[in-house]
Design a protein around this motif. Sequence first.
Motif, short mmCIF file in Angstrom:
data_model
loop_
_atom_site.label_atom_id
_atom_site.label_comp_id
_atom_site.label_asym_id
_atom_site.label_seq_id
_atom_site.Cartn_x
_atom_site.Cartn_y
_atom_site.Cartn_z
N GLN A 1 -13.64 7.28 13.46
CA GLN A 1 -13.19 6.64 12.24
C GLN A 1 -11.44 6.35 12.12
O GLN A 1 -11.24 6.17 10.93
CB GLN A 1 -13.67 7.46 10.85
CG GLN A 1 -15.23 7.59 11.05
CD GLN A 1 -15.54 8.55 10.06
OE1 GLN A 1 -15.20 8.41 8.80
NE2 GLN A 1 -16.28 9.44 10.50
N PHE A 2 -10.82 6.79 13.09
CA PHE A 2 -9.33 6.69 13.06
C PHE A 2 -8.86 5.22 13.13
O PHE A 2 -9.45 4.37 13.82
CB PHE A 2 -8.96 7.33 14.19
CG PHE A 2 -8.91 8.74 14.44
CD1 PHE A 2 -9.16 9.53 13.38
CD2 PHE A 2 -8.55 9.52 15.54
CE1 PHE A 2 -9.40 11.10 12.99
CE2 PHE A 2 -8.54 10.77 15.35
CZ PHE A 2 -9.23 11.81 14.36
N THR A 3 -7.84 5.03 12.56
CA THR A 3 -7.05 3.69 12.69
C THR A 3 -5.51 4.13 12.93
O THR A 3 -5.22 5.27 12.84
CB THR A 3 -7.14 2.92 11.17
OG1 THR A 3 -6.51 3.54 10.12
CG2 THR A 3 -8.64 2.52 10.96
N ASN A 4 -4.71 3.18 13.54
CA ASN A 4 -3.43 3.56 13.91
C ASN A 4 -3.19 4.89 14.67
O ASN A 4 -2.41 5.37 14.51
CB ASN A 4 -2.52 3.53 12.46
CG ASN A 4 -1.37 3.46 12.77
OD1 ASN A 4 -0.62 2.51 13.52
ND2 ASN A 4 -0.24 3.85 11.99
N ASP A 5 -4.31 4.95 15.48
CA ASP A 5 -4.26 6.08 16.45
C ASP A 5 -3.05 5.81 17.54
O ASP A 5 -3.12 4.67 18.23
CB ASP A 5 -5.57 6.36 17.18
CG ASP A 5 -5.68 7.60 18.08
OD1 ASP A 5 -4.71 7.98 18.17
OD2 ASP A 5 -6.59 7.70 18.16
N GLN A 6 -2.11 6.72 17.45
CA GLN A 6 -0.83 6.40 18.34
C GLN A 6 -0.42 7.94 19.03
O GLN A 6 -0.54 8.96 18.41
CB GLN A 6 0.19 5.80 17.62
CG GLN A 6 0.69 6.59 16.49
CD GLN A 6 1.72 5.89 15.55
OE1 GLN A 6 2.18 5.02 15.83
NE2 GLN A 6 1.88 6.16 14.20
#
Length: 121
Positions: A100-105
Amino acid sequence: MNIGMLFRVIGCMILIMVLYSCSNDDDSNLICSVEDPVEELPWLNEWVATLSEYEYIRSARYLGDDVFYNINCNPLVNYVSILYDCQGKVIGFTGDFRGQFTNDQLLWLPENSQCSFPVDR
């Protein structure tokens, strides 16, 4: 005042209101409302100091909030990654939420890292 002029005045007023409400403040690069979370969040700075050359930290967005988790690339180590919020409180196991992660960096990597990154370094 005729009806055409009235629509123009109203249209101009709406346009001015829309343009005025737009903000130039770009905080999209901020994580937990700070520019450098590793330096500015004491708990995160302390955590980084304990990590080995086989570990690194990633940040992501989960349900609209910034979160942190670590990765251990040592093939001899079996580990479980823990997910933390901006205050350093445990949310749970990273594997339960990662889909469910977004903008994983990538957030932090040691200078002497033993991990290899084909894309994200």
